[in-house]
Scaffold this motif. Structure first.
Motif, short mmCIF file in Angstrom:
data_model
loop_
_atom_site.label_atom_id
_atom_site.label_comp_id
_atom_site.label_asym_id
_atom_site.label_seq_id
_atom_site.Cartn_x
_atom_site.Cartn_y
_atom_site.Cartn_z
N HIS A 1 0.81 -1.21 0.00
CA HIS A 1 0.00 0.00 0.00
C HIS A 1 0.84 1.26 0.00
O HIS A 1 0.31 2.36 0.03
N MET A 2 2.15 1.11 -0.05
CA MET A 2 3.01 2.28 -0.13
C MET A 2 3.09 2.75 -1.58
O MET A 2 2.96 1.96 -2.51
N PRO A 3 3.29 4.06 -1.80
CA PRO A 3 3.37 4.55 -3.17
C PRO A 3 4.49 3.86 -3.96
O PRO A 3 5.60 3.70 -3.47
N ALA B 1 -2.45 10.39 -8.08
CA ALA B 1 -3.38 9.46 -7.45
C ALA B 1 -4.09 10.16 -6.30
O ALA B 1 -3.43 10.81 -5.47
N PRO B 2 -5.42 10.10 -6.25
CA PRO B 2 -6.19 10.88 -5.27
C PRO B 2 -5.69 10.81 -3.83
O PRO B 2 -5.60 11.83 -3.16
N THR B 3 -5.36 9.63 -3.33
CA THR B 3 -4.90 9.51 -1.95
C THR B 3 -3.38 9.46 -1.84
O THR B 3 -2.84 9.31 -0.75
N GLY B 4 -2.70 9.54 -2.99
CA GLY B 4 -1.25 9.40 -2.99
C GLY B 4 -0.80 7.97 -3.14
O GLY B 4 0.38 7.70 -3.32
N HIS B 5 -1.72 7.02 -3.07
CA HIS B 5 -1.39 5.60 -3.19
C HIS B 5 -1.63 5.13 -4.62
O HIS B 5 -2.72 5.32 -5.16
N VAL C 1 2.20 11.90 -11.19
CA VAL C 1 3.11 12.78 -10.45
C VAL C 1 2.96 12.55 -8.95
O VAL C 1 1.85 12.65 -8.41
N HIS C 2 4.06 12.24 -8.30
CA HIS C 2 4.08 12.10 -6.85
C HIS C 2 4.74 13.36 -6.27
O HIS C 2 4.53 14.45 -6.77
N TRP C 3 5.52 13.22 -5.24
CA TRP C 3 6.22 14.36 -4.65
C TRP C 3 7.48 13.88 -3.95
O TRP C 3 7.61 12.71 -3.60
N SER C 4 8.41 14.80 -3.73
CA SER C 4 9.63 14.47 -2.99
C SER C 4 9.63 15.08 -1.59
O SER C 4 10.38 14.64 -0.72
N ILE C 5 8.80 16.10 -1.39
CA ILE C 5 8.68 16.72 -0.06
C ILE C 5 7.21 16.83 0.31
O ILE C 5 6.41 17.42 -0.43
N ASP C 6 6.85 16.27 1.45
CA ASP C 6 5.49 16.36 1.97
C ASP C 6 5.47 17.40 3.08
O ASP C 6 6.11 17.23 4.12
N SER C 7 4.75 18.47 2.87
CA SER C 7 4.67 19.54 3.87
C SER C 7 3.89 19.11 5.11
O SER C 7 4.01 19.73 6.16
N LYS C 8 3.08 18.07 4.95
CA LYS C 8 2.20 17.57 6.01
C LYS C 8 1.24 18.66 6.51
O LYS C 8 0.80 18.65 7.67
N ASP C 9 0.92 19.60 5.63
CA ASP C 9 0.02 20.68 6.02
C ASP C 9 -1.38 20.18 6.35
O ASP C 9 -2.11 20.79 7.13
#
Length: 250
Positions: free
Chosen positions: A36-38, A152-156, A173-181
């Motif tokens: 379940h990890m990206p 992907a809607p949930t990132g998964h 497109v994923h991301w390399s930095i998650d701001s966790k906002d």
């Protein structure tokens, strides 16, 4: 005082069996969680972008709400940020055509966040295809065309997601930095989570109503990026101007 513990052979064998069983159980659970990890790519197959080679891209996910998107657009305008990428769910876009129009009018890129904000790893490939197609239709009615980016809607996401997206002409497109906002940890924490952005980073932010502190943190996020000499670009510009990085699913 010294203590001596005596174990007979039978008891020792029982303990070894128990420990071995526990080890393999833990190992199975570990790999179940990994599923379940990206994922980023399949060998010799479609790939997901999570990083470029230069510049920095701000990305904003919007799945619901009508209060936070425009304040964030106001901040971007005030801070003279000319490029950013907004990943919108089709359902949200249908309900907020005026905000979608503003995003386009102010020159920001739009990517797709599916339609119903479902976890793609829990759907059959055909259901994923239907969700993306439904979002395509929604954006077409809003005259937003030529969308090439999908998050992907949930990132998964998994191999099926990548193959389905590629078949429909999208780059995941994923991301390399998650701001966790989205956890609302306070604007200072959000700023800290993004202040080490380096060239090529794609930063995940949110403009949904659940992210209540993003607008407050955004001015400092932008200033930190610029102070480090990085140019802000859209994801498409990052892909076009450099070799984007991917990881292979092992």
């Amino acid at each position: 005082m010294n203590f001596f513990y005596v174990l007979n052979g039978k008891r020792l064998k029982q303990m070894i069996v128990i420990i071995t069983a526990a080890f393999f159980t833990a190992w199975i659970f570990y790999f179940q969680n990994l599923i379940h990890m990206p994922a980023f790519s399949v060998k010799d197959g479609p790939k997901a972008i999570y990083k470029g080679e230069k510049n920095v891209a701000l990305t904003f996910n919007i799945g619901w709400g009508d209060e936070k998107a425009e304040p964030i657009l106001d901040v971007l305008k005030k801070e003279n940020v000319k490029a950013a990428t907004f990943f919108l769910s089709g359902a949200w876009a249908e309900s907020h055509p005026e905000i979608v129009e503003r995003i386009v009018k102010e020159g920001y890129e739009i990517g797709m966040l599916g339609y119903e904000y479902k976890d793609y790893t829990e759907l059959e490939p055909e259901k994923v295809r239907q969700d993306i197609a439904k979002a395509q239709t929604a954006f077409g009615k809003l005259n937003v065309k030529n969308i090439k980016l999908l998050r992907a809607p949930t990132g998964h996401f998994d191999q099926n997601t990548l193959k389905t997206a590629e078949g429909l002409g999208y780059t995941v497109v994923h991301w390399s930095i998650d701001s966790k906002d989205w956890t609302n940890p306070g604007s200072e924490v959000i700023i800290q989570n993004t202040e080490k952005a380096k060239k090529g980073d794609i930063i995940l932010l949110h403009a949904s109503d659940s992210a209540k502190q993003t607008a407050a943190a955004l001015p400092d996020i932008v200033k930190n990026i610029k102070n480090h000499g990085h140019k802000l670009v859209s994801v498409s510009e990052m892909i076009a101007n450099a070799d984007a990085k991917t990881d292979e699913i092992k």
